[in-house]
Design an enzyme around this catalytic site. Structure first.
Site, mmCIF file in Angstrom:
data_model
loop_
_atom_site.group_PDB
_atom_site.id
_atom_site.type_symbol
_atom_site.label_atom_id
_atom_site.label_comp_id
_atom_site.label_asym_id
_atom_site.label_seq_id
_atom_site.Cartn_x
_atom_site.Cartn_y
_atom_site.Cartn_z
ATOM 1 N N ASP A 138 2.465 13.679 -4.812
ATOM 2 C CA ASP A 138 2.098 14.634 -5.860
ATOM 3 C C ASP A 138 2.964 15.894 -5.814
ATOM 4 O OD1 ASP A 138 0.958 15.279 -3.450
ATOM 5 O OD2 ASP A 138 -1.071 15.519 -4.245
ATOM 6 N N ASN A 190 0.848 -1.184 0.000
ATOM 7 C CA ASN A 190 0.000 0.000 0.000
ATOM 8 C C ASN A 190 0.888 1.240 0.000
ATOM 9 O OD1 ASN A 190 -1.953 1.937 0.271
ATOM 10 N ND2 ASN A 190 -2.383 1.465 2.436
ATOM 11 N N ASP A 238 -10.114 8.026 -6.376
ATOM 12 C CA ASP A 238 -11.439 7.416 -6.530
ATOM 13 C C ASP A 238 -12.571 8.346 -6.120
ATOM 14 O OD1 ASP A 238 -11.066 7.488 -3.816
ATOM 15 O OD2 ASP A 238 -10.829 5.322 -3.584
ATOM 16 N N ASP A 239 -12.230 9.551 -5.662
ATOM 17 C CA ASP A 239 -13.274 10.413 -5.116
ATOM 18 C C ASP A 239 -13.364 11.768 -5.830
ATOM 19 O OD1 ASP A 239 -10.848 11.352 -4.300
ATOM 20 O OD2 ASP A 239 -11.351 11.538 -2.183
ATOM 21 N N ARG A 270 2.152 19.045 4.707
ATOM 22 C CA ARG A 270 2.471 19.368 3.314
ATOM 23 C C ARG A 270 3.577 20.429 3.258
ATOM 24 N NH1 ARG A 270 0.264 16.064 -0.669
ATOM 25 N NH2 ARG A 270 -0.603 17.724 -1.947
#
Lengths: 330, 330
Positions: free
Chosen positions: A257, A141, A163-164, A300
């Site tokens: 990302d 994962n 997925d959202d 972040r």
């Protein structure tokens, strides 16, 4: 007589070698000089680009050249959706249904990156519009799985997604055409974020600002972004810096990302590209998603600064332009 | 003995010629095959692009290659305004003042194309921000003058404009940066128009439509458009078709901008690019301008159809995307 023949043969061989060398050298020099004069205004054919300079990061032009050449056999007029999911069947089905209910002319395949290593994924299927949906179970994962250049990908363009969250089908096709025309060297998508430098020099993660003079962005998140497969290849390569980056992403379970935006801008010296669709994209934004947890912005920001250390520079480039659909009547 | 030497020399020469030929051929084949595999994703160096095919128009790849190579010595990070004027001193001064009152970082020079052959133009001057304003008197009142590749131009980017229309300074800089990043092979500007095919097959000039399914454009008018100087060069060349086009423009005193859009799309196979500024562009739109006269739309439609005949095809490409400034917060 035999000795004279040997001499003659040796002389002949020498002449051949010597001439070949001279001709080759002259030809190479001439064509390089010719190519040097030509700017990127003309795009008919090109050679692989080399890495733009930034701080102490040098990268590997060898790996980068290989990453660029490796995928040229793939078509650039179709795209693949690489959708990451982890134990959210409702969101996943919802998003898949939304994307498969209409024909998206350039969509080639949907690959669902099934990060749940304990549950067997559903079977592959084909949509009524002939799009294959393939479930690919990860062996761990890891957020890096989404950025892996799957050798089974059939297109140069990879649409990274979660997925959202999704563009409506028409807008996804529009975003792809925008990537082809304007954004092949960029992270091109719908979801912009900003790294902003604070007075002390530290970088802070933010949602950006539309205030005059600050109305720009320097990252496009990989929940909704087209990227050329060559960038996935470099990200997943044996380049030492990228190896540390991937280890960091796994250790913190975050910021893959951000890393991708750093890397693409490092390789190209260009910023990302924001594409707005005809209608706003849909964000199912579940209450338990990573980005809504307390401390998210701080985590972040930490990535931003740690990556400056790991890459040896701040490569993000501010972009002030965005792409939208439609004409303006005047 | 002498004869044997001659034989040996002849054999030697033959070997050299033969080898040179083989090596050169192999090298050329190898490098062409290599280059063919490389897409425009990589833009480091390129060779001149050749003309895209459309109907019976073949154009001259020789002229086009020359037009592309000729201006590579000029910088591509600055631009020149080429502003056409004819006996409208008030509009001209107004527009010049608006453009010169603020610093436009990438503006190199303003060239006023003074189409009044009977009145001496004002003297050249330098703006407070160091921009030279040069008045260039035409030797005839021709719309082709604006599209002439003045050998004194110092930049690759030429901003075609009229004396009664302008982007606000910040937006002009933004439009230039958009040209550099996204529109070098396009007519890139603020003013879109459409050629629409009617049921009978004839083309009709229109202001475009934002209705779904029609929300696109295929021309950017030259009252407010960046174009690469190489396109001006081809437009003004001895290519036979372009010679007829320029004669047509002079005969009808109209449609030089339509012709330019046809030509650029013919050469590239790409559409134009609409760039919207932060604020709407200013249009002084005098009541006696060409575009407000009765019969204007009909005359423009006639040009569309006549140019299809002259070029031998309809080269205009529909573009659905536009560029705007700023981020969207999501």
């Amino acid at each position: 007589m035999q000795s004279r023949d040997r001499n003659r043969a040796a002389l002949f061989a020498l002449a051949i070698t010597f001439t070949a060398g001279i001709v080759l050298t002259l030809y190479r020099l001439a064509s390089e000089r010719h190519l040097d004069r030509i700017s990127n205004f003309m795009v008919a054919v090109s050679k692989p680009s080399s890495i733009s300079r930034c701080g102490t990061f040098r990268g590997s032009n060898e790996i980068w050249e290989e990453s660029q050449l490796k995928y040229l056999r793939l078509p650039d007029d179709k795209f693949t959706i690489a959708m990451q999911t982890f134990r959210r069947p409702m969101e996943l089905n919802n998003t898949l249904q939304a994307l498969l209910r209409e024909n998206i002319p350039s969509l080639s395949e949907v690959v669902v990156i099934w990060n749940d290593v304990e549950t067997v994924p559903p079977s592959n299927f084909e949509s009524p519009h002939g799009v294959t949906v393939r479930f690919r179970q990860s062996n761990e994962n890891s957020l890096n799985q989404k950025l892996w250049p799957d050798p089974e990908y059939q297109t140069q363009a990879i649409f990274l997604s979660d997925d959202d969250i999704y563009y409506e089908p028409q807008d996804l096709e529009f975003a792809f055409q925008s990537w082809r025309k304007f954004g092949k060297r960029r992270m091109t998508g719908g979801f912009a974020r900003c790294a902003v430098q604070e007075p002390g020099g530290r970088w802070k993660y933010s949602f950006c600002s539309t205030e005059q003079g600050h109305n720009m962005y320097n990252m496009i998140l990989s929940g909704l972004a087209f990227v050329h497969i060559s960038y996935l290849d470099y990200y997943s390569s044996h380049d030492a810096v990228l190896q540390s980056i991937r280890a960091y992403v796994d250790e913190h379970f975050n910021c893959e990302d951000v890393a991708m935006n750093y890397m693409v801008s490092l390789l190209t010296g260009e910023g990302p590209l924001l594409v707005k669709g005809r209608v706003p994209f849909v964000n199912l934004a579940p209450a338990n998603g990573i980005s809504t947890r307390p401390g998210h912005l701080e985590a972040r920001s930490k990535c931003l600064n740690d990556f400056v250390d790991l890459f040896g520079c701040m490569p993000l480039m501010n972009e002030t332009a965005r792409v939208e659909p439609g004409v303006i009547i005047s």
